[in-house]
Design a protein around this motif. Structure first.
Motif, PDB file in Angstrom:
ATOM      1  N   LEU A  44       0.834  -1.206   0.000  1.00  0.00           N
ATOM      2  CA  LEU A  44       0.000   0.000   0.000  1.00  0.00           C
ATOM      3  C   LEU A  44       0.869   1.258   0.000  1.00  0.00           C
ATOM      4  CD1 LEU A  44      -2.931  -0.739   2.480  1.00  0.00           C
ATOM      5  CD2 LEU A  44      -3.099  -0.330   0.027  1.00  0.00           C
ATOM      6  N   ASN A  45       1.895   1.274   0.839  1.00  0.00           N
ATOM      7  CA  ASN A  45       2.753   2.447   0.934  1.00  0.00           C
ATOM      8  C   ASN A  45       3.566   2.666  -0.339  1.00  0.00           C
ATOM      9  OD1 ASN A  45       1.810   2.975   3.512  1.00  0.00           O
ATOM     10  ND2 ASN A  45       3.464   1.841   4.488  1.00  0.00           N
ATOM     11  N   LYS A  46       3.915   1.589  -1.011  1.00  0.00           N
ATOM     12  CA  LYS A  46       4.673   1.697  -2.262  1.00  0.00           C
ATOM     13  C   LYS A  46       3.800   2.251  -3.391  1.00  0.00           C
ATOM     14  CE  LYS A  46       7.034  -1.050  -5.747  1.00  0.00           C
ATOM     15  NZ  LYS A  46       7.403  -2.412  -6.182  1.00  0.00           N
ATOM     16  N   HIS A  47       2.609   1.685  -3.547  1.00  0.00           N
ATOM     17  CA  HIS A  47       1.750   2.034  -4.681  1.00  0.00           C
ATOM     18  C   HIS A  47       0.883   3.269  -4.440  1.00  0.00           C
ATOM     19  CE1 HIS A  47       2.838  -1.464  -7.027  1.00  0.00           C
ATOM     20  NE2 HIS A  47       2.639  -2.227  -5.954  1.00  0.00           N
ATOM     21  N   LEU A  48       0.554   3.543  -3.182  1.00  0.00           N
ATOM     22  CA  LEU A  48      -0.316   4.682  -2.852  1.00  0.00           C
ATOM     23  C   LEU A  48       0.293   5.479  -1.702  1.00  0.00           C
ATOM     24  CD1 LEU A  48      -3.716   2.765  -2.998  1.00  0.00           C
ATOM     25  CD2 LEU A  48      -2.831   4.347  -4.719  1.00  0.00           C
ATOM     26  N   PRO A  49       1.420   6.139  -1.944  1.00  0.00           N
ATOM     27  CA  PRO A  49       2.118   6.824  -0.847  1.00  0.00           C
ATOM     28  C   PRO A  49       1.375   8.023  -0.274  1.00  0.00           C
ATOM     29  CG  PRO A  49       3.133   7.349  -2.946  1.00  0.00           C
ATOM     30  CD  PRO A  49       2.108   6.281  -3.219  1.00  0.00           C
ATOM     31  N   ASP A  50       0.389   8.543  -0.984  1.00  0.00           N
ATOM     32  CA  ASP A  50      -0.313   9.746  -0.539  1.00  0.00           C
ATOM     33  C   ASP A  50      -1.583   9.476   0.258  1.00  0.00           C
ATOM     34  OD1 ASP A  50       1.633  11.339  -1.723  1.00  0.00           O
ATOM     35  OD2 ASP A  50       0.573  11.388  -3.638  1.00  0.00           O
ATOM     36  N   ILE A  51      -1.885   8.215   0.553  1.00  0.00           N
ATOM     37  CA  ILE A  51      -3.090   7.918   1.328  1.00  0.00           C
ATOM     38  C   ILE A  51      -2.735   7.748   2.796  1.00  0.00           C
ATOM     39  CG2 ILE A  51      -4.223   6.815  -0.648  1.00  0.00           C
ATOM     40  CD1 ILE A  51      -3.786   4.100   0.792  1.00  0.00           C
ATOM     41  N   ASN A  52      -3.719   7.973   3.640  1.00  0.00           N
ATOM     42  CA  ASN A  52      -3.625   7.648   5.065  1.00  0.00           C
ATOM     43  C   ASN A  52      -4.530   6.453   5.288  1.00  0.00           C
ATOM     44  OD1 ASN A  52      -1.951   9.845   5.863  1.00  0.00           O
ATOM     45  ND2 ASN A  52      -3.721  11.190   5.673  1.00  0.00           N
ATOM     46  N   TRP A  53      -4.027   5.456   5.984  1.00  0.00           N
ATOM     47  CA  TRP A  53      -4.833   4.255   6.185  1.00  0.00           C
ATOM     48  C   TRP A  53      -4.484   3.608   7.519  1.00  0.00           C
ATOM     49  CZ3 TRP A  53      -2.386  -0.400   6.818  1.00  0.00           C
ATOM     50  CH2 TRP A  53      -1.047  -0.439   6.431  1.00  0.00           C
ATOM     51  N   ASN A  54      -5.413   2.767   7.985  1.00  0.00           N
ATOM     52  CA  ASN A  54      -5.162   1.952   9.162  1.00  0.00           C
ATOM     53  C   ASN A  54      -6.076   0.733   9.130  1.00  0.00           C
ATOM     54  OD1 ASN A  54      -7.675   2.503  10.746  1.00  0.00           O
ATOM     55  ND2 ASN A  54      -6.879   4.581  10.682  1.00  0.00           N
ATOM     56  N   VAL A  55      -5.683  -0.276   9.871  1.00  0.00           N
ATOM     57  CA  VAL A  55      -6.455  -1.518   9.948  1.00  0.00           C
ATOM     58  C   VAL A  55      -6.724  -1.814  11.412  1.00  0.00           C
ATOM     59  CG1 VAL A  55      -6.428  -4.006   9.535  1.00  0.00           C
ATOM     60  CG2 VAL A  55      -5.469  -2.461   7.826  1.00  0.00           C
ATOM     61  N   ASP A  56      -7.953  -2.188  11.705  1.00  0.00           N
ATOM     62  CA  ASP A  56      -8.336  -2.587  13.063  1.00  0.00           C
ATOM     63  C   ASP A  56      -8.362  -4.112  13.128  1.00  0.00           C
ATOM     64  OD1 ASP A  56      -9.404  -3.023  15.543  1.00  0.00           O
ATOM     65  OD2 ASP A  56     -11.193  -1.794  15.231  1.00  0.00           O
ATOM     66  N   LEU A  57      -7.251  -4.700  13.561  1.00  0.00           N
ATOM     67  CA  LEU A  57      -7.173  -6.162  13.656  1.00  0.00           C
ATOM     68  C   LEU A  57      -8.034  -6.724  14.777  1.00  0.00           C
ATOM     69  CD1 LEU A  57      -3.376  -6.852  13.001  1.00  0.00           C
ATOM     70  CD2 LEU A  57      -5.297  -7.184  11.436  1.00  0.00           C
ATOM     71  N   ALA A  58      -8.438  -5.878  15.726  1.00  0.00           N
ATOM     72  CA  ALA A  58      -9.290  -6.337  16.826  1.00  0.00           C
ATOM     73  C   ALA A  58     -10.751  -6.482  16.395  1.00  0.00           C
ATOM     74  CB  ALA A  58      -9.187  -5.375  18.008  1.00  0.00           C
ATOM     75  N   ASP A  59     -11.134  -5.804  15.331  1.00  0.00           N
ATOM     76  CA  ASP A  59     -12.504  -5.882  14.816  1.00  0.00           C
ATOM     77  C   ASP A  59     -12.698  -7.203  14.085  1.00  0.00           C
ATOM     78  OD1 ASP A  59     -14.554  -5.389  12.482  1.00  0.00           O
ATOM     79  OD2 ASP A  59     -14.944  -3.817  13.959  1.00  0.00           O
ATOM     80  N   CYS A  60     -13.861  -7.810  14.217  1.00  0.00           N
ATOM     81  CA  CYS A  60     -14.115  -9.099  13.566  1.00  0.00           C
ATOM     82  C   CYS A  60     -14.059  -9.000  12.041  1.00  0.00           C
ATOM     83  CB  CYS A  60     -15.452  -9.684  14.016  1.00  0.00           C
ATOM     84  SG  CYS A  60     -16.896  -8.723  13.521  1.00  0.00           S
ATOM     85  N   ASP A  61     -14.279  -7.800  11.499  1.00  0.00           N
ATOM     86  CA  ASP A  61     -14.235  -7.602  10.045  1.00  0.00           C
ATOM     87  C   ASP A  61     -12.896  -7.060   9.573  1.00  0.00           C
ATOM     88  OD1 ASP A  61     -16.800  -8.543   9.472  1.00  0.00           O
ATOM     89  OD2 ASP A  61     -17.700  -6.611   9.953  1.00  0.00           O
ATOM     90  N   ARG A  62     -11.924  -6.949  10.482  1.00  0.00           N
ATOM     91  CA  ARG A  62     -10.574  -6.480  10.126  1.00  0.00           C
ATOM     92  C   ARG A  62     -10.651  -5.239   9.238  1.00  0.00           C
ATOM     93  NH1 ARG A  62      -9.567 -10.097  13.707  1.00  0.00           N
ATOM     94  NH2 ARG A  62      -8.134 -11.788  13.250  1.00  0.00           N
ATOM     95  N   ILE A  63     -11.317  -4.229   9.747  1.00  0.00           N
ATOM     96  CA  ILE A  63     -11.651  -3.029   8.977  1.00  0.00           C
ATOM     97  C   ILE A  63     -10.404  -2.260   8.544  1.00  0.00           C
ATOM     98  CG2 ILE A  63     -12.759  -0.746   9.111  1.00  0.00           C
ATOM     99  CD1 ILE A  63     -14.725  -3.071   8.767  1.00  0.00           C
TER     100      ILE A  63
END
Length: 76
Positions: free
Chosen positions: A22-41
């Motif tokens: 993600l960081n290589k191909h889309l360096p201008d986005i801000n993102w995060n993942v919630d691994l604690a959520d059942c849907d891994r949002i």
């Protein structure tokens, strides 16, 4: 724009692999993942609509990534 995706990222190791891509191909986005959520949002904030690319990238890596919702924010 803020996009919300359901994923099947299993653990930190998989997240590191995805982060590199993600960081290589889309360096201008801000993102995060919630691994604690059942849907891994995955939450992505970007000026552009990259949803199709993100879903395709996840599929190519063998992961599920389904866009659940898009919020359009006011221009800054």
């Amino acid at each position: 724009m803020i996009s919300i995706f359901k994923t099947n990222i299993g653990d930190e190791n998989e997240l590191v692999n995805i982060a590199q891509r993600l960081n290589k191909h889309l360096p201008d986005i801000n993102w995060n993942v919630d691994l604690a959520d059942c849907d891994r949002i995955l939450r992505v904030e970007s000026k552009d609509n990259n949803n199709d690319f993100i879903e395709s990238l996840f599929r190519k890596m063998g992961f599920l990534c389904v866009n659940l919702e898009v919020f359009h924010t006011a221009p800054q």
